[in-house]
Scaffold this active site. Structure first.
Site, PDB file in Angstrom:
ATOM      1  N   LYS A  50       0.818  -1.211   0.000  1.00 23.45           N
ATOM      2  CA  LYS A  50       0.000   0.000   0.000  1.00 23.45           C
ATOM      3  C   LYS A  50       0.854   1.265   0.000  1.00 23.45           C
ATOM      4  O   LYS A  50       2.053   1.248   0.275  1.00 23.45           O
ATOM      5  CB  LYS A  50      -0.986  -0.028   1.165  1.00 23.45           C
ATOM      6  CG  LYS A  50      -2.147  -0.985   0.886  1.00 23.45           C
ATOM      7  CD  LYS A  50      -3.303  -0.796   1.824  1.00 23.45           C
ATOM      8  CE  LYS A  50      -4.538  -1.565   1.303  1.00 23.45           C
ATOM      9  NZ  LYS A  50      -5.665  -1.497   2.241  1.00 23.45           N
ATOM     10  N   ARG A  69      -4.020 -10.015   4.444  1.00 25.15           N
ATOM     11  CA  ARG A  69      -4.441  -9.968   3.039  1.00 25.15           C
ATOM     12  C   ARG A  69      -3.255  -9.482   2.213  1.00 25.15           C
ATOM     13  O   ARG A  69      -2.786  -8.352   2.397  1.00 25.15           O
ATOM     14  CB  ARG A  69      -5.645  -9.033   2.880  1.00 25.15           C
ATOM     15  CG  ARG A  69      -6.243  -8.983   1.477  1.00 25.15           C
ATOM     16  CD  ARG A  69      -7.482  -8.091   1.484  1.00 25.15           C
ATOM     17  NE  ARG A  69      -8.165  -8.078   0.195  1.00 25.15           N
ATOM     18  CZ  ARG A  69      -7.911  -7.193  -0.774  1.00 25.15           C
ATOM     19  NH1 ARG A  69      -6.998  -6.246  -0.597  1.00 25.15           N
ATOM     20  NH2 ARG A  69      -8.580  -7.261  -1.925  1.00 25.15           N
TER      21      ARG A  69
END
Length: 299
Positions: free
Chosen positions: A234, A268
């Site tokens: 991210k 995840r």
């Protein structure tokens, strides 16, 4: 303390999700990301074709993933809207083929009740909702089908632009939101052992917000439900390390290990093999599992 609340504070830590059982007292589940979208921030459409999506899912399971998360609509606001029917056309064929090929847990990344219902009918075990069960009807679908749910924090939800998101105290506000949405889920008839929470790193949050959430993650895990974190590649990792997409694996592994030490139990991720190795090592150091191939030097 209730019978369902062990010393660790995790509600119903031993859970059956689909065909697999997890003990979240001593185990971390690895969730592989498979996006059947043309615009996902990391894979840029590499798994948009049906055969590529299915191949990516089965490869992830071969590499040790416990779980495959299949999505047909990205979170980003920088995309054209699609209908629920189109989203169903994207995710249901992947779910059906992956279900036929593996006993791994399958989740559908959606906030729409009609997509969730079709996905569960095709074989999905979990509804992963980045909108926090705010779309009318989705909690009722979960309750009626018996699917587990991931309740995620975001300010705007998928496809909605939030300019300059601000918080007085990001961790306190995210925790408050999650508690409120969990109560909503329970009132809708979703069983406690079916609920998972996710603080939503980088979802309507800047780098400083996501770092603070990671630093104080134990305030999220203290809510009591197994905590999922989606940190993989991210922007908060890229901005912290000044790394572009494709060069964030090491930062992702470090952030995920910190999250596990602070109570996260589901990760995840995009890079399954590297994550599996780092998590199995973390579990062994914590005394949760034995070495896989111990060789004692007795000389």
């Amino acid at each position: 303390m209730s019978a369902d609340m062990p010393a660790s504070g995790i509600i119903a830590p031993v859970r059956r999700l689909g065909r697999r059982e997890f003990d979240f007292e001593r185990q971390v589940a690895i969730m592989a990301i498979v996006n059947r979208t043309p615009n996902s921030f990391h894979d840029r459409g590499r798994t948009f074709a049906l055969d590529q999506a299915v191949a990516a899912a089965t490869k992830a399971v071969d590499e040790g993933a416990d779980w495959v998360d299949i999505g047909g609509f990205a979170f980003s606001a920088a995309q054209a809207p699609i209908s629920a029917a189109e989203e169903i056309d994207r995710v249901v064929p992947v779910i059906a083929e992956v279900r036929a090929a593996t006993d791994a847990v399958i989740s559908v990344d959606t906030h729409r009740p009609e997509v969730a219902e079709a996905a569960v009918a095709a074989g999905a075990d979990v509804i992963n909702d980045t909108n926090g069960l705010r779309e009318p009807g989705i909690a009722e679908v979960a309750a009626a089908t018996g699917a587990a749910v991931v309740v995620t924090h975001s300010l705007g939800g998928p496809g909605r632009r939030v300019l300059r998101p601000s918080y007085g105290d990001v961790v306190t506000e995210v925790a408050g939101f999650l508690r409120e949405r969990v109560e909503y889920a329970l009132k809708a008839g979703i069983a406690p052992e079916k609920i998972i929470i996710d603080p939503g790193h980088d979802l309507n949050k800047n780098t400083f917000h996501s770092l603070e959430l990671t630093r104080r993650l134990e305030e999220i895990t203290a809510i009591g439900y197994p905590t999922l974190v989606a940190l993989s590649n991210k922007d908060f990792i890229g901005e912290t390390l000044d790394r572009p997409q494709g060069e964030r694996k090491e930062g992702t592994i470090a952030a995920n290990v910190i999250a596990v030490l602070k109570g996260a139990r589901i990760l995840r991720v995009h890079d399954v093999a590297a994550t599996v190795a780092s998590v199995r090592m973390t579990e062994a150091v914590l005394g949760w599992r034995a070495p896989l191939a111990p060789r004692h030097n007795l000389a």
